[in-house]
Enzyme design. Structure first.
Site, PDB file in Angstrom:
ATOM      1  CE  LYS A 147      -3.190   2.482   3.179  1.00 13.53           C
ATOM      2  NZ  LYS A 147      -4.374   2.646   2.682  1.00 13.53           N
ATOM      3  CG  HIS A 323     -10.201 -25.732 -37.277  1.00 13.94           C
ATOM      4  ND1 HIS A 323      -9.391 -24.507 -37.293  1.00 13.94           N
ATOM      5  CD2 HIS A 323     -10.461 -25.922 -38.842  1.00 13.94           C
ATOM      6  CE1 HIS A 323      -9.021 -24.244 -38.611  1.00 13.94           C
ATOM      7  NE2 HIS A 323      -9.407 -25.035 -39.212  1.00 13.94           N
TER       8      HIS A 323
END
Length: 561
Positions: A147, A323
């Site tokens: 922080k 595919h």
């Protein structure tokens, strides 16, 4: 880069607090910090390790004036520590406050956490052991330092030690703002993942009836279930959200937090940005060829999923994909024979496809595959002479399969407004094999029926697979009705010179009408395997009897949408 971060002045590191569970490299790291004139503060085993190495170190208890207590649960949770981490000396009120309280700023925090995951894995089912391995002081210090990255550096991983020291040395003991912000980002990711594993473990140990809430809405949502203005969405998280094995049970929350494995050039199409996340290096090693693309990863996953369903076979498997769909699969005594049979299914689609083997690839099979262009070849290993041949083509990707897919993992799929989550569709052991026709399958038919049943699971619904001698000969996929899928499979078989006469058929779901079975019977199929469960099962079975076919019902379907 954010201009505010770029404007942050370099930070002179004068004091470092080091408290780590994983002590890999920490003594050498501390020695380098000491050599740069940085004061060392530490706790417990970390402090002892540094003292044994002859390093001067100040115990946290000396700074707080308070001993560790409650079996070590409380040691760093003190204003003298957190004030030193969270203070902003550039703000006059903060400077005056810490001066009045005798708090000295700490510019470097080096912390990693109790290994909760490993502790749970070591003693599964022991909730008390799990709880005792939940780190409290560590995450508090990490979050405080992250922080306050404007004034503090936070280092959370031994892998960061070397480069951090280099930056310190090149910066005369100072660290720039962008690096501090980057370290803070990594720290928040670490604590987010840590908390997620804990929440997932506790979710598995509790039931929905234990919740105070009687509905399915969550904080941050309106009664309609739509996000409120205070809701925070996170796309962070691990495989800890994997299935618990109960089809009726699920976690209250879903979090995703996986490390970026690789940024990709683009997604399915060039205008789509993309990346791949997770621990893929545990499963595959792409050791030759161009970087893998988004579509490559989809194909590879499809191949690994199918290979996983055959990992118990002693025969050689070859599966060819295009595919994300199998266009030819076979089992045989050698990889070369398996390739020949799989390729014969459809001699057009394999061009530009990917090929999977379940055995180390030998030269004979490699020479056969090398005759056509393939994007990717996967195998558990490659013989030296096969490698010498296959690596001549620079663009072909060669991949070692290090392990098969995790059968307990969850499948997560994004949809508009949310996600779907389900157990993976693995395992056939619990399924029945009821022969419901007058004709009974012989041993060869049984083997090929089982083979086709494992393949049809990997074909898009509605899915039909015709097979002979453990070789696919016709595949019908992704049609809105089962009859069309069956007709396409027969047409494909005939197109590539296969006789459907005497073949077996697998269907991923039940036949809603007898017409699908009639199509198979007219084509010459001799046996069918399917889930059953239709209200017209009796008509379907009668139609099979009409055509002299054997039929097996499994009681389980394998939709793949």
């Amino acid at each position: 880069m954010n201009s505010d971060i770029e404007k942050l002045p370099k930070l002179l590191i004068e004091r470092a607090l080091i408290s780590v569970s994983d002590k890999t490299g920490v003594v050498e790291f501390a020695r380098k910090l000491h050599g740069l004139g940085i004061e060392l503060i530490s706790t417990g085993g970390t402090a002892a390790a540094m003292r044994e190495a002859g390093l001067p170190v100040t115990d946290v208890s000396e700074i707080t004036g308070f001993p560790e207590c409650l079996d070590g649960r409380v040691k760093t949770l003190h204003p003298m520590i957190h004030g030193g981490i969270l203070a902003r000396p550039g703000i006059s009120e903060h400077a005056e406050t810490i001066a009045a309280l005798g708090i000295r700023p700490i510019q470097l925090v080096v912390v990693n956490l109790y290994p909760f995951q490993q502790a749970v894995a070591a003693q599964p089912g022991d909730l008390e052991h799990a709880v005792e391995n939940i780190d409290i002081g560590g995450p508090a210090m990490v979050r405080a330092a992250a922080k306050n990255f404007e004034n503090v550096c936070i280092v959370t991983n031994p892998d960061q030690y070397g480069s951090f020291v280099q930056r310190l040395e090149s910066g005369s003991g100072r660290i720039d703002g962008p690096l501090r912000a980057s370290l803070a980002r990594d720290a928040f990711r670490m604590t987010a993942e840590y908390d997620t594993f804990i929440a997932a473990h506790l979710s598995a140990a509790t039931s929905p009836s234990d919740s105070l809430s009687s509905d399915t809405s969550h904080p941050g949502t309106s009664p309609s279930g739509t996000p409120s203005s205070e809701t925070t969405a996170s796309a962070s998280v691990p495989s800890a959200t994997a299935s618990t094995g109960k089809a009726h049970s699920d976690a209250d929350d879903l979090s995703l937090h996986e490390p970026l494995h690789q940024s990709l050039r683009y997604g399915e199409n060039p205008h789509q940005s993309a990346g791949v996340y997770g621990t893929l290096s545990e499963y595959i090693d792409c050791f030759h060829g161009k970087e893998l693309s988004y579509n490559n990863y989809l194909d590879i996953d499809a191949a690994l999923q199918l290979g996983t369903d055959f990992q118990d076979t002693s025969d050689s498997l070859c599966a060819i994909f295009k595919h994300n769909l199998p266009c030819g699969v076979a089992l045989a005594s050698t990889s070369r024979e398996a390739w020949d049979k799989a390729f014969a299914t459809d001699t057009v689609s394999p061009f530009g496809g990917i090929v999977l083997f379940n055995k180390s690839l030998d030269l004979d099979a490699a020479q056969a595959v090398d005759e056509i262009f393939t994007e990717i070849i996967l195998a558990p290993d490659f013989d030296d002479d096969a490698l010498a041949l296959l690596t001549k083509k620079a663009n072909r990707r060669l991949i070692r399969v290090k392990r098969w897919a995790d059968t307990s993992a969850a499948v997560i799929r994004s949809i508009t407004g949310g996600y779907l989550r389900q157990q993976s569709d693995f395992g056939f052991a619990s399924e029945k094999r009821d022969v419901v026709t007058r004709k009974k399958p012989d041993e060869e038919q049984l083997q090929t029926l089982e083979f086709a049943w494992r393949i049809v699971k990997h074909v898009k619904s509605n899915a039909i697979v015709f097979a002979k001698n453990r070789q696919t000969i016709g595949i019908g996929t992704g049609q809105p009705n089962r009859v069309t899928s069956s007709r396409i499979a027969v047409q494909n078989a005939e197109r590539f010179g296969h006789s459907v006469d005497g073949s077996v058929l697998a269907s991923d779901a039940f036949f809603p009408f007898a017409d699908g079975v009639e199509e198979a019977g007219k084509a010459g199929a001799s046996a069918i395997i399917q889930p059953g469960g239709s209200v017209r099962d009796e008509e379907v079975i009668q139609k099979a009897d009409e055509y002299g076919m054997a039929m097996i019902l499994t009681g389980s379907r394998h939709f793949r949408h």
